[in-house]
Design a protein around this motif. Structure first.
Motif, PDB file in Angstrom:
ATOM      1  N   ALA A   1      58.544  89.714  23.979  1.00  0.00           N
ATOM      2  CA  ALA A   1      59.053  88.976  25.206  1.00  0.00           C
ATOM      3  C   ALA A   1      58.621  89.365  26.489  1.00  0.00           C
ATOM      4  O   ALA A   1      58.109  88.592  27.327  1.00  0.00           O
ATOM      5  N   GLU A   2      58.160  90.661  26.664  1.00  0.00           N
ATOM      6  CA  GLU A   2      57.469  91.167  27.885  1.00  0.00           C
ATOM      7  C   GLU A   2      55.979  90.738  27.986  1.00  0.00           C
ATOM      8  O   GLU A   2      55.620  90.582  28.956  1.00  0.00           O
ATOM      9  N   ARG A   3      55.409  90.680  26.758  1.00  0.00           N
ATOM     10  CA  ARG A   3      54.129  90.300  26.667  1.00  0.00           C
ATOM     11  C   ARG A   3      53.989  88.803  27.084  1.00  0.00           C
ATOM     12  O   ARG A   3      53.003  88.587  27.897  1.00  0.00           O
ATOM     13  N   LEU A   4      54.599  88.051  26.618  1.00  0.00           N
ATOM     14  CA  LEU A   4      54.573  86.654  26.925  1.00  0.00           C
ATOM     15  C   LEU A   4      55.126  86.360  28.217  1.00  0.00           C
ATOM     16  O   LEU A   4      54.830  85.662  29.044  1.00  0.00           O
ATOM     17  N   GLY A   5      56.220  87.095  28.773  1.00  0.00           N
ATOM     18  CA  GLY A   5      56.544  87.410  30.192  1.00  0.00           C
ATOM     19  C   GLY A   5      55.296  87.450  31.182  1.00  0.00           C
ATOM     20  O   GLY A   5      55.175  86.691  32.352  1.00  0.00           O
ATOM     21  N   ARG A   6      54.707  88.553  30.961  1.00  0.00           N
ATOM     22  CA  ARG A   6      53.353  88.562  31.549  1.00  0.00           C
ATOM     23  C   ARG A   6      52.349  87.651  31.697  1.00  0.00           C
ATOM     24  O   ARG A   6      51.737  87.530  32.716  1.00  0.00           O
ATOM     25  N   MET A   7      52.298  86.999  30.478  1.00  0.00           N
ATOM     26  CA  MET A   7      51.035  85.957  30.467  1.00  0.00           C
ATOM     27  C   MET A   7      52.023  84.690  31.338  1.00  0.00           C
ATOM     28  O   MET A   7      51.174  83.772  32.021  1.00  0.00           O
ATOM     29  N   TRP A   8      53.258  84.674  31.652  1.00  0.00           N
ATOM     30  CA  TRP A   8      53.776  83.342  32.261  1.00  0.00           C
ATOM     31  C   TRP A   8      53.698  83.787  33.751  1.00  0.00           C
ATOM     32  O   TRP A   8      53.483  83.078  34.446  1.00  0.00           O
ATOM     33  N   ASP A   9      53.813  85.045  34.030  1.00  0.00           N
ATOM     34  CA  ASP A   9      53.712  85.348  35.420  1.00  0.00           C
ATOM     35  C   ASP A   9      52.159  85.286  35.865  1.00  0.00           C
ATOM     36  O   ASP A   9      51.862  84.638  37.081  1.00  0.00           O
ATOM     37  N   ALA A  10      51.221  85.465  35.103  1.00  0.00           N
ATOM     38  CA  ALA A  10      49.713  85.344  35.163  1.00  0.00           C
ATOM     39  C   ALA A  10      49.620  83.613  35.729  1.00  0.00           C
ATOM     40  O   ALA A  10      48.660  83.472  36.435  1.00  0.00           O
ATOM     41  N   ALA A  11      49.943  83.024  34.741  1.00  0.00           N
ATOM     42  CA  ALA A  11      49.935  81.580  34.798  1.00  0.00           C
ATOM     43  C   ALA A  11      50.601  81.138  36.097  1.00  0.00           C
ATOM     44  O   ALA A  11      49.741  80.206  36.868  1.00  0.00           O
ATOM     45  N   ALA A  12      51.573  81.640  36.473  1.00  0.00           N
ATOM     46  CA  ALA A  12      52.149  81.381  37.567  1.00  0.00           C
ATOM     47  C   ALA A  12      51.277  81.534  38.798  1.00  0.00           C
ATOM     48  O   ALA A  12      51.058  80.721  39.705  1.00  0.00           O
TER      49      ALA A  12
END
Length: 282
Positions: A247-258
């Motif tokens: 979940a944290e790995r995908l969350g970091r990808m979400w943050d970078a996309a933002a």
């Protein structure tokens, strides 16, 4: 996802997920979608000139709720391709009316879509759902699932369509749902390059940090089935499970996309520290 569901994310173009809007969007970005034969009240369905086989689904429900895969049998009846049983036209209307009743309290209110029936490369229907968890052109995880016929089977892949060697450390099934589905050894499809290309094209064209892009792999090409902005599968933890590290790995990808969307229309120019910290933890 918690922030998005609570309406705290500045902009989520959820309207693209609407089935009618999806067709318009797909035409704009050059992606196939199933041909539509009819959209309207279920009471009028049998009066329409429909092909020998078609998929019937509610225009208002999500995932596989209320989906029927039908092939004409004798006059006025169909074969339900999900279980091979013959079903009368009246029973089709009754089942669809029950779905409308469940959602609206009115059996006649909901509209239904009759559309092209898709088959996989072996001629089976429906093709497996291939769900891409995408972050502005980057793919965090791919879930290949067969869930309409019998107990569901799930395959997990990384963003390059390689099976996770440590899948059991990343994903699981809730105890209460172990009789409903299982994680099975992942097999990368032959058309993985085309599938990745289409998923990335769709993801980049959507002005959102995250969306799930659902595709089908068919002999006629790759089809877009759905774009989902609020997938609750892993969030509610009542069926599919995801580890905290994943979940944290995908969350970091979400943050970078933002961050890549900063300055775009309806996107904030810069987040506050509090919002940024909360977003990173998601």
């Amino acid at each position: 996802m918690r922030r998005r569901l609570a309406g705290q994310e500045p902009f989520t173009p959820a309207r693209i997920g609407d089935k009618k809007k999806l067709r318009q969007f797909a035409g704009f970005v050059g992606v196939r979608v199933p041909e539509t034969f009819y959209v309207g009240p279920i009471a009028d369905l049998l009066e329409r000139d429909l092909p020998e086989e078609f998929a019937l689904k509610p225009d208002f429900a999500s995932t596989s709720i209320g989906v029927l895969l039908l092939k004409r049998a004798s006059a006025g009846s169909f074969i339900n391709l999900l279980d091979g049983q013959e079903i009368s036209g009246e029973e089709v209307l009754s089942r669809c009316g029950a779905i409308s009743e469940r959602y609206y309290g009115d059996a006649a209110r909901g509209h239904f879509i009759a559309e092209e029936l898709l088959r996989d490369h072996e001629g089976r229907t429906p093709p497996q759902d291939i769900r891409f968890y995408t972050f502005q052109g980057e793919i965090g995880m791919i879930l290949k699932e067969e869930h309409l016929a019998g107990p569901a089977s799930a395959m997990y892949f990384d963003g390059e369509f390689l099976p996770f060697p440590d899948v059991t450390g990343r994903y699981g099934v809730a105890k209460s749902a172990e009789h409903l589905e299982a994680i099975v050894p992942a097999t990368t499809p032959e058309n993985w390059r085309e599938l990745l290309a289409v998923a990335k094209r769709v993801s980049t064209a959507v002005a959102s940090s995250f969306c799930r892009v659902d595709l089908y792999d068919t002999p006629a090409g790759i089809y877009l089935g759905e774009i989902t902005f609020f997938p609750g599968t892993f969030y509610y933890r009542d069926r599919k499970l995801m580890s905290q590290a994943e979940a944290e790995r995908l969350g970091r990808m979400w943050d970078a996309a933002a961050e890549r969307l900063r300055g775009s229309k309806d996107q904030p120019s810069a987040p506050s520290n509090e919002t940024h910290a909360d977003f990173t933890r998601t």
